[in-house]
Design an enzyme around this catalytic site. Structure first.
Site, PDB file in Angstrom:
ATOM      1  CB  CYS A 127      -0.935  -0.080   1.208  1.00 33.27           C
ATOM      2  SG  CYS A 127      -2.331   1.049   1.209  1.00 33.27           S
ATOM      3  CB  THR A 128       0.495   4.598   1.519  1.00 34.31           C
ATOM      4  OG1 THR A 128       0.026   4.157   2.802  1.00 34.31           O
ATOM      5  CG2 THR A 128      -0.687   4.965   0.647  1.00 34.31           C
TER       6      THR A 128
END
Length: 207
Positions: free
Chosen positions: A112-113
């Site tokens: 993800c981030t």
């Protein structure tokens, strides 16, 4: 000897970002017929800045296994994402630690981030990577030297591997298991989790 896997956790980390890969690694077995009698070939640790409990994005409180300062050497480092990433993009101490770890681990992974943290540390310059679909535009604008993929679920670039958002970390971890122990071992881990793998590598969210 077990492969050491370190998973970074921090305030407001996304739960499935770290728990998904954690489950994959601890459920993996090399001898499926003796699943209940044998252990995983991975030794997984949760790493945090301090030994204090970490509060996740959903309010779950998690105890780290080690601090960043006292963690033993890891072979695989997983950097998850979540809302808490925003507060860490300028955290010089953490970014220095990531740069140091990048020279030591065999595989550096982001979910993800979490890839934004790797990019902030300069570790994705000139490399291919991806992130949560909501952060793709931000990643392209803030880190123009990163070759950002919008269409792929998991992106491999040598020793660095990144994934799309949240549940994609499960696929990332299964890919790492397959890379080390073969597709059959990874498939058995996925079947034990009742998770549909393998699948094609196209991003699963239309945006």
């Amino acid at each position: 000897m077990n492969t050491r896997v370190g998973i970074l956790i921090f305030e407001n980390v996304e739960v499935l970002d770290f728990c998904g890969p954690y489950e994959v690694f601890v459920t993996t077995r090399l001898d499926e017929a003796r699943r209940r009698e044998t252990e995983s070939p991975y030794r997984v640790s949760l790493l945090a800045a301090t030994a204090e409990p970490v509060t996740t994005s959903g309010g779950m409180r998690v105890l780290p296994t080690h601090t960043l300062a006292d963690a033993p050497p890891q072979e695989i480092l997983v950097v998850p994402g979540g809302w808490g990433v925003r507060a860490l993009l300028e955290d010089a101490q953490l970014l220095d630690w990531l740069r140091e770890q990048s020279t030591r681990v065999k595989t550096l992974a982001s979910v993800c981030t979490g890839s934004l943290l790797l990019a902030s540390a300069g570790l994705l310059d000139g490399r291919e990577a991806t992130t949560h679909w909501r952060s793709l535009a931000f990643m392209k604008e803030r880190f123009p030297d990163v070759r950002v993929h919008e269409d792929l679920h998991v992106v491999e670039d040598g020793s660095i591997i990144s994934s799309a958002g949240i549940s994609a970390g499960i696929d990332l971890a299964l890919k790492l298991v397959a890379r080390q122990h073969g597709d059959e071992v990874a498939l058995n881990a996925a079947r034990n989790m009742e998770y549909p793998w393998p699948s094609d590598n196209r991003r699963r969210v239309v945006f």
